[in-house]
Design an enzyme around this catalytic site. Sequence first.
Site, PDB file in Angstrom:
ATOM      1  CD  GLN A  43      -2.791   1.268   2.392  1.00 42.65           C
ATOM      2  OE1 GLN A  43      -2.281   1.705   3.421  1.00 42.65           O
ATOM      3  NE2 GLN A  43      -4.070   0.916   2.327  1.00 42.65           N
ATOM      4  CE1 TYR A  95      -2.803   9.370   7.209  1.00 43.41           C
ATOM      5  CE2 TYR A  95      -3.565   7.297   6.272  1.00 43.41           C
ATOM      6  CZ  TYR A  95      -3.087   8.027   7.351  1.00 43.41           C
ATOM      7  OH  TYR A  95      -2.899   7.411   8.556  1.00 43.41           O
ATOM      8  NE  ARG A 148      -8.544   0.531   2.958  1.00 41.18           N
ATOM      9  CZ  ARG A 148      -8.342   0.448   4.267  1.00 41.18           C
ATOM     10  NH1 ARG A 148      -7.468   1.228   4.863  1.00 41.18           N
ATOM     11  NH2 ARG A 148      -9.004  -0.434   4.991  1.00 41.18           N
ATOM     12  N   GLY A 178      -9.101  -7.348   9.265  1.00 41.54           N
ATOM     13  CA  GLY A 178      -8.001  -6.673   9.924  1.00 41.54           C
ATOM     14  C   GLY A 178      -7.646  -7.288  11.248  1.00 41.54           C
ATOM     15  NE  ARG A 179     -12.383  -5.674  15.383  1.00 45.34           N
ATOM     16  CZ  ARG A 179     -13.106  -4.902  14.607  1.00 45.34           C
ATOM     17  NH1 ARG A 179     -12.507  -4.009  13.840  1.00 45.34           N
ATOM     18  NH2 ARG A 179     -14.427  -5.019  14.576  1.00 45.34           N
TER      19      ARG A 179
END
Length: 400
Positions: free
Chosen positions: A112, A184, A236, A327-328
Amino acid sequence: MVVFKQGGIQMSKYQFLDSYTLKNGAEVKNRIVMAPMTEMSSFENGIVTNDEIEYYRRRSGGVGMEITGCANVSEIGKGFEGELSVANDSVLPQLSKLAQSMKSNGTKAILQIFNAGRMTTSEILRGKKPVSASAIRAERPGSEEPASMSEEEILETISDFGNATRRAILSGFDGVEIHGANTYLIQQFFSPNSNQRDDKWGGDLKSRMNFPLEVIKKVMNVVKESGKSKFIVGYRISPEEIETPGIQLSETLEFVSKLSTSGIDYLHVSMGDVWRTSLNDKSDTEPINKQIKQALGDEIPLMVVGNVETPVDAEKAANSFEFVAMGRELIREPNWVEKVIAGDETSIKYKLSPTDLEDLAIPAPLWGFLTTVFRPIAGLSTEKDPATSFKEAAAPWEKF
């Protein structure tokens, strides 16, 4: 889900275990993806550590794709300490080791790439001022007013994404994911909150699309020049902003229509829940991902993420979308896919324990993060009220 018997034992065959062939011909062995998660474990100069290599190796092999945490494409784009970098050729030796560690048993390794823009500080940038589309401070505690990027700086940053892609190819990655989400830089150019320019890079919606589309174009050109026809390019997005002004879902849907013809191989929607509805329009009860899927069409697969933990969760998402990112749960259970394939779902772990640290190859900085800010989200016990803790942690968790 299809249920069948093998040797007298009832087995489950989930759709998410099916392979998927992207439009460029790259075959992904299943539709489960390890989501990009910040682990803050690189050296100060952004070079990959051996701890990171082992962390990703521990979670490869089962999932179809594994995506790294965000890697800055330039020094001015660094967002936090311990961040992976792909800004210069000095990172290549360790980056190559990272790519190889992620590719075990056919897992696709995706890097990424991003620029933090105004979501950083002069301290992190060692005295340099953050930059963004416009000189507008983010509405967050501790943020600084960035410098508005010049035309030259914009073009240089677009080239930085191209050079990062070149380094990803040289390092042996199977693809890159362009990070246009989570507030971002690329999102800052798309957002009417952070982009109030009056040139071709800002203003109306069409002009605010120019920077992200030019980044994609540069990345695609580098891939084409490399001859790596099956190199994967993902993108994304974050579909909404709660600021005023801010990104509205209607704007995102227009952007998604443009992305559908941009050449990308998949679109990844960053949200905390796969089935979340609009934050800004409470009367809109249709899940955002379903609206995006409709705008995207059938040519490009959609990757969704958020609150997917169990095989039932993943199968529900796979019924509507092509790729399901986790993810987690993959921090807690690196062998999630392997256990599902083996019919051993009852042994899947849904909580973390300090005794698991070594077995899970969790780097110390990430472990510290999980055991403080993210205790309830990580599945650890907490003395705080879980709802309060989750609310406090919601914004930082977007890094994951």
